[in-house]
Design a protein around this motif. Structure first.
Motif, PDB file in Angstrom:
ATOM      1  N   GLU A 162       1.025  21.030  43.037  1.00  9.60           N
ATOM      2  CA  GLU A 162       0.223  22.144  43.533  1.00  9.60           C
ATOM      3  C   GLU A 162       0.756  22.633  44.875  1.00  9.60           C
ATOM      4  N   SER A 163       1.096  21.698  45.748  1.00  4.12           N
ATOM      5  CA  SER A 163       1.622  22.065  47.061  1.00  4.12           C
ATOM      6  C   SER A 163       2.968  22.755  46.942  1.00  4.12           C
ATOM      7  N   LEU A 164       3.844  22.236  46.088  1.00  2.16           N
ATOM      8  CA  LEU A 164       5.173  22.821  45.934  1.00  2.16           C
ATOM      9  C   LEU A 164       5.090  24.220  45.331  1.00  2.16           C
ATOM     10  N   PHE A 165       4.170  24.444  44.411  1.00  2.00           N
ATOM     11  CA  PHE A 165       4.028  25.773  43.827  1.00  2.00           C
ATOM     12  C   PHE A 165       3.509  26.776  44.859  1.00  2.00           C
ATOM     13  N   ALA A 166       2.753  26.295  45.842  1.00  2.00           N
ATOM     14  CA  ALA A 166       2.305  27.179  46.926  1.00  2.00           C
ATOM     15  C   ALA A 166       3.456  27.501  47.876  1.00  2.00           C
ATOM     16  N   ILE A 167       4.346  26.527  48.093  1.00  2.26           N
ATOM     17  CA  ILE A 167       5.483  26.728  48.990  1.00  2.26           C
ATOM     18  C   ILE A 167       6.560  27.581  48.341  1.00  2.26           C
ATOM     19  N   PHE A 168       6.780  27.372  47.015  1.00  2.75           N
ATOM     20  CA  PHE A 168       7.845  28.080  46.300  1.00  2.75           C
ATOM     21  C   PHE A 168       7.222  28.975  45.225  1.00  2.75           C
ATOM     22  N   PRO A 169       6.897  30.213  45.564  1.00  4.88           N
ATOM     23  CA  PRO A 169       6.228  31.096  44.596  1.00  4.88           C
ATOM     24  C   PRO A 169       7.097  31.456  43.400  1.00  4.88           C
ATOM     25  N   GLN A 170       8.427  31.270  43.503  1.00  5.19           N
ATOM     26  CA  GLN A 170       9.290  31.594  42.361  1.00  5.19           C
ATOM     27  C   GLN A 170       9.369  30.463  41.339  1.00  5.19           C
ATOM     28  N   ALA A 171       8.822  29.281  41.649  1.00  4.24           N
ATOM     29  CA  ALA A 171       8.895  28.146  40.726  1.00  4.24           C
ATOM     30  C   ALA A 171       8.079  28.436  39.474  1.00  4.24           C
ATOM     31  N   ASP A 172       8.679  28.198  38.294  1.00  2.00           N
ATOM     32  CA  ASP A 172       7.984  28.404  37.020  1.00  2.00           C
ATOM     33  C   ASP A 172       7.483  27.101  36.425  1.00  2.00           C
ATOM     34  N   ARG A 173       8.249  26.039  36.605  1.00  2.17           N
ATOM     35  CA  ARG A 173       7.875  24.733  36.049  1.00  2.17           C
ATOM     36  C   ARG A 173       8.238  23.647  37.045  1.00  2.17           C
ATOM     37  N   GLY A 174       7.535  22.530  36.918  1.00  2.00           N
ATOM     38  CA  GLY A 174       7.853  21.378  37.763  1.00  2.00           C
ATOM     39  C   GLY A 174       7.327  20.107  37.147  1.00  2.00           C
ATOM     40  N   PHE A 175       7.912  18.981  37.555  1.00  2.00           N
ATOM     41  CA  PHE A 175       7.416  17.688  37.089  1.00  2.00           C
ATOM     42  C   PHE A 175       7.675  16.626  38.135  1.00  2.00           C
ATOM     43  N   VAL A 176       6.905  15.546  38.039  1.00  2.00           N
ATOM     44  CA  VAL A 176       7.053  14.375  38.910  1.00  2.00           C
ATOM     45  C   VAL A 176       7.219  13.149  38.032  1.00  2.00           C
ATOM     46  N   LEU A 177       8.261  12.368  38.301  1.00  2.00           N
ATOM     47  CA  LEU A 177       8.464  11.066  37.660  1.00  2.00           C
ATOM     48  C   LEU A 177       8.375   9.997  38.736  1.00  2.00           C
ATOM     49  N   LEU A 178       7.668   8.911  38.450  1.00  2.00           N
ATOM     50  CA  LEU A 178       7.589   7.781  39.373  1.00  2.00           C
ATOM     51  C   LEU A 178       8.191   6.544  38.725  1.00  2.00           C
ATOM     52  N   ARG A 179       8.826   5.736  39.552  1.00  2.00           N
ATOM     53  CA  ARG A 179       9.440   4.512  39.042  1.00  2.00           C
ATOM     54  C   ARG A 179       8.381   3.437  38.878  1.00  2.00           C
ATOM     55  N   ASP A 180       8.327   2.842  37.686  1.00  2.00           N
ATOM     56  CA  ASP A 180       7.390   1.752  37.424  1.00  2.00           C
ATOM     57  C   ASP A 180       7.843   0.505  38.162  1.00  2.00           C
ATOM     58  N   SER A 181       6.943  -0.090  38.950  1.00  2.00           N
ATOM     59  CA  SER A 181       7.316  -1.237  39.779  1.00  2.00           C
ATOM     60  C   SER A 181       7.658  -2.463  38.954  1.00  2.00           C
ATOM     61  N   GLY A 182       7.119  -2.552  37.725  1.00  2.00           N
ATOM     62  CA  GLY A 182       7.384  -3.711  36.887  1.00  2.00           C
ATOM     63  C   GLY A 182       8.673  -3.614  36.101  1.00  2.00           C
ATOM     64  N   THR A 183       8.878  -2.457  35.438  1.00  2.00           N
ATOM     65  CA  THR A 183      10.036  -2.302  34.559  1.00  2.00           C
ATOM     66  C   THR A 183      11.188  -1.562  35.206  1.00  2.00           C
ATOM     67  N   GLY A 184      10.927  -0.821  36.285  1.00  2.00           N
ATOM     68  CA  GLY A 184      11.970  -0.036  36.928  1.00  2.00           C
ATOM     69  C   GLY A 184      12.227   1.293  36.248  1.00  2.00           C
ATOM     70  N   ARG A 185      11.528   1.593  35.139  1.00  2.00           N
ATOM     71  CA  ARG A 185      11.750   2.841  34.416  1.00  2.00           C
ATOM     72  C   ARG A 185      11.060   3.999  35.120  1.00  2.00           C
ATOM     73  N   ALA A 190       3.217  13.865  36.173  1.00  2.00           N
ATOM     74  CA  ALA A 190       2.597  15.190  36.287  1.00  2.00           C
ATOM     75  C   ALA A 190       3.588  16.256  35.847  1.00  2.00           C
ATOM     76  N   VAL A 191       3.084  17.324  35.219  1.00  2.00           N
ATOM     77  CA  VAL A 191       3.877  18.499  34.855  1.00  2.00           C
ATOM     78  C   VAL A 191       3.027  19.724  35.138  1.00  2.00           C
ATOM     79  N   ARG A 192       3.665  20.789  35.604  1.00  2.00           N
ATOM     80  CA  ARG A 192       2.906  22.002  35.970  1.00  2.00           C
ATOM     81  C   ARG A 192       3.706  23.236  35.558  1.00  2.00           C
ATOM     82  N   HIS A 193       3.001  24.235  35.021  1.00  2.00           N
ATOM     83  CA  HIS A 193       3.594  25.513  34.643  1.00  2.00           C
ATOM     84  C   HIS A 193       2.961  26.617  35.486  1.00  2.00           C
TER      85      HIS A 193
END
Length: 538
Positions: A162-185, A190-193
């Motif tokens: 939400e914050s990045l879409f406010a900063i970058f009005p030209q952004a059409d899509r975005g996603f966040v991946l986090l590393r799992d502390s147990g498996t490292g994957r 989150a995904v946003r359009h």
């Protein structure tokens, strides 16, 4: 395939079809052999693509992430079901679990030699990023405003977008991946359009993600349609992606927490160098928000585990004419693996048990909770103390696995004759202080090996609890306490302190605890400390 994975244990339970029933009954899909778990305790039910958990009227309740549930609750990857001694984590298992719904993972060639990377910014050195001060301030304030209201790790990734879409009005899509502390994957969080009715998936290059994480660089691709790292026969051309920014989220000193990617379809306003510079600064704020949320979650898990563990320890001492009791327990960390209990048994008998699970922290605490339930069941079901401990050992072998064991000692007092029966499974022998101050070790030559290693028989020892006798049972947090010079407190000092102490349980115990504190000289405890004492009136 969704699974329930036992935390601190070897079991994984696949969730197929309509779901699963969890409980102690052999008829259940997930069988939990713990006394405080109800015969049919909880149900996992599938509804479309989601799985829900609901309590089935269990006696002790079902907890998710430390909170008791009262109604049907949707499960999310990483949620933990707590059922008194067993913790099951809901996971989306399998090699493709990192992709998740809403993402297209694309296997791509190596990054080396790719000409279409317009720029890269070192996220570990954003202080040198050349960008207007007002842009830096805007990014910091935007993240601070949007993320200040939550420490929920499930909400933070969406707030970041939400914050990045406010900063970058030209952004059409975005996603966040986090590393799992147990498996490292890397797991999608989150995904946003930009367009509310958009259903297409963002295109993700594994190579770009890996490169960003490995180098610590924020990457800008000026024209994704020409970037060799994207398979142009797939989503990039279909979605007409013109420009992509990918940035790692790093925690000091350079731990990779995850990645953020934004893309745009705009021909007129593609991402440029200034955008990448601001994105790198924003990613630093995002990483701090993720790190704080994770610390909050860990603290909440520890607090919940601490409360659960305390519920397995006795909240009051026995009241028995002619006998006095004292107990003291303190964990070296927030939660620990020491255990003690008082258990009333048929035939006017009272069991006093003390145990020490190898290890510390949450895994040791979970095994301690399992020990608590199994001890009560084994002693109540078998009148012979030696056979009861033998059965206890069999019940705990699977829970201990290959890398854990439990030292354990139990005395059963006949409250009519004041005769003791003792079994020791690799624990410190109890000390008996006679009315004249003499000290002897009880059953020192009859101790077996600790619980959970292999099948074995144990030996009972009969002892008289004479008028004026005081008996102390302790864990090695007493004898292995160390002073600033790294000297051990030791059994001999314990014997000497007990010999000179007053004869009643309260005074004798406090004398030992005070002496251990003086000996340690302010040095932090290296192990959990438990002391239980029983004395008979003279």
């Amino acid at each position: 395939m969704p699974v329930l994975r036992e935390i601190g244990g070897p079991h994984v339970y696949p969730l197929r079809g309509a779901g699963a029933i969890i409980g102690r009954s052999p008829d259940c899909d997930v069988v939990i052999g713990v006394r405080k778990v109800s015969a049919k305790h909880a149900r996992i039910a599938q509804d479309g693509a989601q799985f829900f958990v609901e309590d089935l009227g269990s006696s002790n309740g079902t907890f998710v992430n430390g909170r008791r549930i009262s109604s049907r609750l949707v499960l999310r990857p990483g949620d933990r079901l707590e059922l008194f001694g067993v913790v099951l984590e809901y996971q989306v298992d399998g090699a493709d679990a990192g992709a998740g719904p809403g993402f297209t993972l694309i296997e791509t060639p190596a990054v080396a030699g790719t000409a279409s990377v317009m720029s890269a910014v070192d996220v570990t050195d954003v202080a040198r990023v050349s960008v207007a001060p007002e842009a830096k301030l805007r990014a910091v304030l935007e993240f601070s405003r949007n993320l200040s209201g939550t420490l929920d790790l499930k909400e933070v990734p969406q707030k970041i977008l939400e914050s990045l879409f406010a900063i970058f009005p030209q952004a059409d899509r975005g996603f966040v991946l986090l590393r799992d502390s147990g498996t490292g994957r890397l797991l999608p969080k989150a995904v946003r359009h930009r367009r509310p009715n958009a259903i297409e998936s963002p295109a993700i290059s594994r190579t770009v993600l890996d490169h960003a994480l490995k180098t610590g660089h924020a990457l800008l691709s000026a024209d994704a349609g020409l970037d060799e790292r994207f398979d142009t026969s797939q989503s990039v051309r279909q979605h007409q992606i013109r420009s992509i920014m990918c940035v790692p989220m790093l925690a000091p000193p350079a731990e990779a927490l995850g990645v953020i990617q934004l893309d745009t379809q705009s021909f007129r306003s593609p991402f440029e160098q200034d955008d990448l510079d601001v994105f790198a600064i924003a990613a630093l704020q995002a990483a701090r928000a993720v790190e704080l949320a994770r610390l909050h979650l860990e603290r909440r898990d520890l607090e919940a585990a601490t409360q659960i563990q305390k519920s397995f320890l006795p909240d009051q001492r026995p009241t028995v004419p002619g006998l006095h009791f004292f107990d003291h327990y303190v964990a070296a960390q927030q939660i620990g693996g020491d255990y003690f209990d008082y258990i009333r048994l048929p035939g006017d008998r009272l069991a006093v048990a003390v145990g020490d699970v190898a290890g510390k922290g949450v895994p040791a605490a979970l095994l301690m909770a399992r020990l608590s339930a199994e001890v009560r069941f084994s002693l109540a079901a078998e009148p012979s103390l030696a056979i009861a401990v033998q059965n206890l050992n069999v019940a705990l072998k699977r829970a201990c696995g290959e890398d854990r064991f439990i030292t354990f000692v139990v005395i059963v007092i006949d409250l009519t004759t004041f005769r003791l029966t003792l079994v020791n499974a690799g624990h410190l022998p109890p000390l008996r202080r006679a009315a004249d101050g003499s000290i002897d070790l009880l059953g020192d030559g009859s101790a077996g090996i600790p619980l959970g290693i292999f099948d074995q028989q144990y030996e009972e020892v009969g002892v008289e609890l004479r008028p004026g006798d005081t008996i102390i049972l302790a864990t090695d947090g007493v004898t292995e306490a160390r002073n600033p010079d790294n000297d051990l407190y030791g059994m001999e000092r314990l014997r000497a302190t007990l010999a000179s102490a007053p004869p009643d349980a309260d005074s004798a115990s406090r004398a030992v605890l005070d002496d251990v504190t003086i000996f340690a000289g302010g040095r932090a405890a290296g192990d959990d400390l438990t002391l239980v004492c029983v004395s008979r009136d003279a």
